[in-house]
Design a protein around this motif. Structure first.
Motif, mmCIF file in Angstrom:
data_model
loop_
_atom_site.group_PDB
_atom_site.id
_atom_site.type_symbol
_atom_site.label_atom_id
_atom_site.label_comp_id
_atom_site.label_asym_id
_atom_site.label_seq_id
_atom_site.Cartn_x
_atom_site.Cartn_y
_atom_site.Cartn_z
ATOM 1 N N THR A 113 0.852 -1.159 0.006
ATOM 2 C CA THR A 113 0.011 -0.098 0.066
ATOM 3 C C THR A 113 0.909 1.220 -0.025
ATOM 4 O O THR A 113 0.714 2.283 -0.665
ATOM 5 C CB THR A 113 -0.884 -0.084 1.250
ATOM 6 O OG1 THR A 113 -0.255 0.091 2.560
ATOM 7 C CG2 THR A 113 -1.620 -1.109 1.370
ATOM 8 N N VAL A 114 1.994 1.188 0.699
ATOM 9 C CA VAL A 114 3.061 2.362 0.686
ATOM 10 C C VAL A 114 3.395 2.415 -0.736
ATOM 11 O O VAL A 114 3.261 3.775 -1.286
ATOM 12 C CB VAL A 114 4.015 2.096 1.560
ATOM 13 C CG1 VAL A 114 5.351 3.062 1.398
ATOM 14 C CG2 VAL A 114 3.796 1.963 3.106
ATOM 15 N N ILE A 115 3.867 1.577 -1.725
ATOM 16 C CA ILE A 115 4.367 1.762 -2.836
ATOM 17 C C ILE A 115 3.012 2.179 -3.694
ATOM 18 O O ILE A 115 3.553 3.240 -4.714
ATOM 19 C CB ILE A 115 4.773 0.215 -3.591
ATOM 20 C CG1 ILE A 115 6.160 -0.180 -2.716
ATOM 21 C CG2 ILE A 115 5.197 0.449 -4.814
ATOM 22 C CD1 ILE A 115 6.365 -1.541 -2.862
ATOM 23 N N VAL A 116 2.000 1.710 -3.834
ATOM 24 C CA VAL A 116 0.758 2.158 -4.594
ATOM 25 C C VAL A 116 0.443 3.442 -4.026
ATOM 26 O O VAL A 116 0.035 4.214 -5.023
ATOM 27 C CB VAL A 116 -0.280 1.202 -4.502
ATOM 28 C CG1 VAL A 116 -1.605 1.639 -5.145
ATOM 29 C CG2 VAL A 116 0.167 -0.245 -4.922
ATOM 30 N N ASN A 117 0.295 3.827 -2.823
ATOM 31 C CA ASN A 117 -0.447 5.113 -2.302
ATOM 32 C C ASN A 117 0.514 6.080 -2.687
ATOM 33 O O ASN A 117 0.051 7.382 -2.749
ATOM 34 C CB ASN A 117 -0.749 4.975 -0.801
ATOM 35 C CG ASN A 117 -1.749 5.738 -0.638
ATOM 36 O OD1 ASN A 117 -2.596 6.344 -0.824
ATOM 37 N ND2 ASN A 117 -1.180 6.725 0.732
ATOM 38 N N ARG A 118 1.766 6.005 -2.436
ATOM 39 C CA ARG A 118 2.732 7.046 -2.867
ATOM 40 C C ARG A 118 2.861 7.135 -4.291
ATOM 41 O O ARG A 118 4.221 7.684 -4.671
ATOM 42 C CB ARG A 118 4.057 6.837 -1.833
ATOM 43 C CG ARG A 118 3.686 6.941 -0.479
ATOM 44 C CD ARG A 118 3.039 8.309 -0.111
ATOM 45 N NE ARG A 118 2.827 8.114 1.593
ATOM 46 C CZ ARG A 118 3.779 8.448 2.482
ATOM 47 N NH1 ARG A 118 5.003 8.795 2.052
ATOM 48 N NH2 ARG A 118 3.542 8.380 3.719
#
Length: 314
Positions: A113-118
């Motif tokens: 989620t960190v990779i996708v959200n940022r």
């Protein structure tokens, strides 16, 4: 930093007992795994933040905070069952380890989620990859506790792979990602992140299948850490944040350079003092886990707090 201190007190006390009480008759590798579960992972969680607008990410983050300590206790019960309570010939230690596996799975999902959200920014890819590597470490831990011979690798190899992914493989990408958040971007930075993601996989594959691949992975990974520590020291020298963050981050860098010096000096020291590689393993482990990793996490925790405080003042 109050959250940082609170996050480490219970796990820190348990870790001290594990390392120094005779009741915990555990191999050194198990003690380091418990150190990761009770101290290192809580410090990593302190460094994480979530997007208030992203309901799914917030839910996973809350679950991670709630489940970390119970999952660590299950991991401790797992290693105690196999090494101290005489349950090693049963499936109980493996079953207990599934709690930690589930928790690291949540960490891995949060990393994605960190990779996708940022929006796939390079530094966020590094941090997300580090969290995913915790899940791989959890898989190796469960294989170790079930005593499976995976790819003809012995359980001892699974234990070493689990330690590798709970410390170097997970932590170094997170460190480099955090550095990427505060540094002026350089053209070489994406290459460092790429090697950081590939290096641990090469090391893990090499441990099981091929020593030359392992040596290549270790060399690339060590060079990456050297780049990270060198740039970080330069950044701290130029930075106005002369506080506890600088103190702990400098200690972390010194621990890494000490490991390098000891590694280079190993042939000489071996001949002078009749030492073996087994004499150096505890020293390397302590310098890496308590020096480079622990001091680095504490330093970055204080760094983030200082940056947030300064931005509020501005």
């Amino acid at each position: 930093m109050k959250p940082l201190i609170v996050a480490t007190i219970p796990g820190g006390i348990i870790t001290i007992l594990i390392f120094f009480l005779d009741y915990f008759q555990l191999p050194l590798v198990d003690k380091f795994l418990m150190f990761a579960a009770f101290v290192i992972v809580p410090l990593v969680i302190v460094l994480l933040s979530y997007d208030e607008k992203n309901k799914h990410q917030r839910t996973i983050y809350v679950a991670i905070k709630l489940l970390q300590f119970p999952a660590a206790l299950l991991a401790l019960a797992s290693v105690m069952g196999s090494k101290t309570w005489g349950l090693g010939s049963t499936a109980i230690p493996g079953t207990l380890s599934l709690g930690w596996l589930l928790f690291t799975f949540l960490l891995g999902i949060y990393g994605l989620t960190v990779i996708v959200n940022r929006k796939g920014r390079t530094e966020e890819i590094a941090i997300g990859a580090g969290l995913v590597y915790f899940f791989i470490g959890g898989i190796w831990f469960t294989l170790y506790q079930y005593q499976f011979d995976f790819f003809q690798a012995k359980p001892a190899t699974h234990a070493l792979s689990s330690v590798h992914f709970h410390f170097s493989s997970a932590i170094v990408p997170i460190f480099i990602g955090l550095l990427g958040r505060v540094m002026t971007k350089k053209s070489w930075y994406p290459w460092v992140v790429a090697i950081d993601i590939i290096g641990p996989i090469l090391i893990a594959v090499g441990i099981i299948f091929s020593k030359p691949i392992e040596y290549i992975g270790v060399t690339l990974f060590a060079c990456n850490i050297a780049i990270y520590t060198t740039y970080l020291l330069g950044y701290l020298r130029r930075s106005s944040l002369h506080n506890k963050s600088s103190f702990f981050l400098v200690l972390s860098c010194i621990a890494f350079y000490t490991i390098v010096v000891l590694s280079i000096s190993y042939p000489l020291l071996k001949n002078m003092f009749a030492l073996t590689i087994h004499d150096f393993i505890p020293i390397y482990g302590l310098l890496h886990s308590f020096g480079f990793v622990l001091c680095g996490l504490v330093g970055w925790g204080y760094m983030i707090e200082s940056l947030k405080r300064n931005s509020l003042l501005l």
